[in-house]
Write an enzyme that holds these catalytic residues in place. Structure first.
Site, mmCIF file in Angstrom:
data_model
loop_
_atom_site.group_PDB
_atom_site.id
_atom_site.type_symbol
_atom_site.label_atom_id
_atom_site.label_comp_id
_atom_site.label_asym_id
_atom_site.label_seq_id
_atom_site.Cartn_x
_atom_site.Cartn_y
_atom_site.Cartn_z
ATOM 1 N N GLY A 1 0.830 -1.200 0.000
ATOM 2 C CA GLY A 1 0.000 0.000 0.000
ATOM 3 C C GLY A 1 0.866 1.253 0.000
ATOM 4 C CB SER A 2 -0.012 4.745 0.728
ATOM 5 O OG SER A 2 -1.044 4.774 -0.235
ATOM 6 C CB THR A 3 4.061 1.793 3.779
ATOM 7 O OG1 THR A 3 3.906 0.544 3.100
ATOM 8 C CG2 THR A 3 3.046 1.885 4.906
#
Length: 731
Positions: free
Chosen positions: A320-322
């Site tokens: 995901g956005s990590t």
């Protein structure tokens, strides 16, 4: 007078010949035995030794597993093995039977106290016969009849069951219960071919380091007479047992306890499908805490709906956005980052596919900085074009994605970076499609937190021979390269911090009042396995560090399918209390964090303790003289190295030791003082010192124990983490 005639006595003659022959044979036999020392081709000494020489085993202990401060995580402890005497020959007095007389009753009662032993199987074991149809003298009950606690043993004994006996045994014991269970693993007794038992690791570190932990049994050899009594003047030959090596981990029991408490509370409140968390030191790569849910108690191996693998190491995820953290770092390092330049948010077309922001429509034309703070997927797509796809994937390789970190744990997965199709390259830039492991994210973040230097994560600090105290193997920090420059790392930290402070930042739930946090949230769709994704089901996560100016800790937390619409909240309820309590435990001074500079210490051996005390105090450190002063003969920590302001430095000198005021000292500092002073200090509790049994200022003149009581984590730092009223911060 009539003369007597001699008559030959044939009977007497034959007897003489017979006994004479026997005497000759016996004499010849004795002569041959003395001359050769053999009988029937075998040496007499060997036959005598076989009959009268005895041997008994000396059991070796399995090595202990300790945390970084020497607190026990796994060790052998006394337990009991159940034996049932079933043969009537054991009883000489009918009024006091010494064998099992009522197998049905005995089986029922044993099952009552040891539920893991099936009643029917117990009965069958008590009544079984040998192959020749006779009863064995005694029977045992396999693994179910081993490792019995003193409490259960006492209760069974109170039932006064004839024929039921207990013998001392060793059991692998995990005193902290649910505690990094998937990392530590467990070990069990296994029966060998010769009927003896050996403890063997079955999972985790217990399995990986089974060879090092396993000792070698010794033995005692001696000679006895026909009645098994030790012969006078006979020598005992002792081969001592070699206990297994002890393993010291990088895990810190206090930080791990903070982590376990927070994860248990979140699991209970939100009932997620799974959770994973890692806490690490970015300067060295040391793993200070690691846990997951569901989990199990290694003493009982009980756990529900659980995977028997360490998900932080062995399982891959779409991050995901990590992952945007490292896309941003690549852009800054290549000069492609223009924070104030604008792009059109909302949608981005890749051939026949359309990439959308999480709100589907975007926020119009906004800056790239705002796009990152809002966790815009389309901003990453435009940014990838500016970086260049090949250059971007080269940076991902530098950060260690797509390959194993080399952590000293088994079965590490490598993940997979997808780049065959244009859509895969774009989705990788914002964390979908390509897969990573949580430990890869931690390793990559060390580069951002550590001025561009990436450190390999590790959990084994050292392996020690307990009989000599000698360190057999010592792990030193390993730098894995420098993916980005120190200036790039600094800029990334500042931008990550803005995701918590910007009004519309996605990470506002993760801010702490006392320390400045930097990090990136993640809301990854969960793949179905056929190229598609579940609708409205996510893996929520956060990858962060604190304090921003000089990060002392980095942390990854993920929560899969929690029972809530505000997915960031359960993640924050793990991150915030663990990060806050751990920083305080490590004595990271809240007043200094905004101006924190590393203070260099040197090797002060031979110098004046009083002079160095003043020098260190002026540098913002807390020196403690252990002794009556004068020349320094030892110190902790060793120099040269850099320390954060507020850290303790212990200076050992000759002379009597005056007890300091331990109030609010961390467990780590108490243990360091105990080691330097070589005093009998008994530590009770976790967290920070609340009281001590001997007053500060007392000169210690004997070996009487000193009791130091610590507050529990909840008492020391009670952090009220309320559910944000702003609602969900999804991406």
């Amino acid at each position: 007078m009539k003369k007597k005639r001699f008559r030959f006595q044939w009977g007497a003659f034959l007897l003489l010949i017979f006994y004479g022959g026997l005497f000759f044979l016996l004499f010849s036999r004795m002569f041959m035995l003395q001359a050769t020392g053999e009988v029937e081709g075998q040496e007499l000494a060997a036959r005598a030794a076989a009959k009268y020489s005895k041997e008994s085993a000396i059991s070796a202990s399995r090595g202990k597993i300790y945390d970084t401060n020497g607190q026990v995580i796994a060790e052998d402890t006394l337990s009991y093995r159940l034996i049932a005497v079933v043969n009537k020959q054991a009883t000489t007095d009918a009024k006091n039977p010494r064998h099992v007389v009522d197998a049905e009753k005995t089986a029922k009662i044993l099952h009552e106290y040891i539920p893991s032993m099936d009643e029917e199987k117990i009965y069958k074991q008590l009544t079984r016969l040998k192959s020749d149809g006779t009863k064995p003298y005694q029977v045992e009950f396999g693994s179910a009849g081993r490792g019995i606690s003193h409490e259960i043993m006492s209760k069974i004994k109170a039932e006064k069951l004839p024929g039921i006996l207990f013998v001392n045994d060793l059991k692998r014991y995990y005193p902290n219960g649910i505690f990094a269970s998937h990392l530590i693993g467990f070990a069990l007794k296994e029966e060998n071919e010769d009927g003896t038992f050996t403890t063997k690791g079955k999972m985790g570190l217990e399995l990986t380091y089974n060879k090092e932990l396993t000792g070698k049994d010794g033995k005692v050899e001696y000679e006895t007479d026909a009645f098994s009594y030790l012969l006078p003047n006979s020598e005992k030959m002792v081969t001592p047992a070699k206990n297994g090596d002890d393993i010291y981990l990088t895990l810190d029991k206090t930080i791990q306890s903070f982590l376990e408490e927070a994860m248990t509370a979140v699991e209970k409140e939100y009932n997620p499908e799974a959770m994973t968390a890692i806490v690490a030191d970015p300067k060295t790569g040391k793993i200070l805490g690691m846990s997951q849910r569901p989990t199990f108690n290694p003493d009982t191996r009980e756990g529900d709906n659980m995977k028997w693998l360490n998900e932080a190491i062995e399982e891959t995820i779409e991050p995901g956005s990590t992952m945007k953290t490292f896309t941003l770092a690549s852009a800054i390092d290549t000069g492609a980052w223009q924070p104030n330049a604008k792009y059109m948010s909302g949608q981005y077309r890749v051939l026949d596919r359309v990439i959308k922001d999480y709100n589907k429509v975007g926020w119009g034309k906004i800056t790239y900085l705002q796009g990152f703070q809002r966790s815009s997927n389309t901003s990453m797509a435009y940014l990838l074009k500016l970086i260049g796809e090949d250059v971007f994937f080269d940076y991902l390789d530098r950060f260690g994605f797509g390959k194993k970190t080399g952590i000293d744990l088994p079965n590490e997965a490598s993940g997979k970076l997808l780049s065959k199709y244009p859509i895969e390259r774009v989705t990788t830039a914002f964390g979908q499609g390509s897969t990573v492991t949580p430990i890869q994210l931690i390793q990559a973040l060390t580069a951002i937190a550590n001025e561009g230097k990436m450190m390999q994560p590790y959990v084994i600090d050292r392996i020690v021979d307990p009989s000599t105290g000698k360190t057999i193997k010592k792990h030193e920090p390993i730098e894995k390269g420098q993916p980005v420059s120190a200036d790039t790392a600094k800029q990334v930290k500042e931008i990550l911090a803005s995701t918590l402070t910007a009004e519309l930042g996605t990470a506002t739930d993760f801010a702490l009042d006392e320390y400045e946090v930097a990090g990136k949230t993640g809301t990854a769709q969960i793949p179905l396995g056929n190229g598609d994704y579940f609708a409205n089901e996510y893996l929520y996560s956060f990858l962060g560090m604190a304090p921003v100016d000089n990060p002392q800790l980095i942390m990854y937390v993920s929560v899969k399918r929690p029972k809530t619409k505000t997915g960031a909240v359960p993640v924050s309820k793990v991150f915030k209390p663990v990060m806050l309590n751990s920083l305080k435990y490590l004595n990271v001074n809240t007043e200094d964090v905004k101006h924190v500079d590393n203070t260099a210490i040197q090797d002060y051996t031979g110098q004046s303790a009083e002079a160095i005390q003043v020098e260190l105090a002026n540098d913002g450190l807390q020196p403690v003289i252990v002794g009556s002063g004068g020349k320094i003969i030892d110190q902790y920590p060793k120099g040269p190295q850099k320390l954060v302001k507020g850290n303790f430095v212990f200076l050992k000198t000759e002379g009597d030791i005056t007890l300091p005021d331990f109030t609010n000292w961390s467990l780590r500092n108490v243990l360091a003082f105990k080691t330097m002073a070589n005093l009998e200090i008994e530590v009770v509790g976790e967290g920070f010192v609340a009281s001590q049994s001997v007053s500060a200022g007392t000169v210690i003149s004997d070996s009487s124990p000193i009791v130091v009581k610590l507050k529990t984590p909840a008492e020391s730092f009670k952090q009220d983490v309320e559910t944000p009223s702003e609602g969900e911060t999804t991406e």
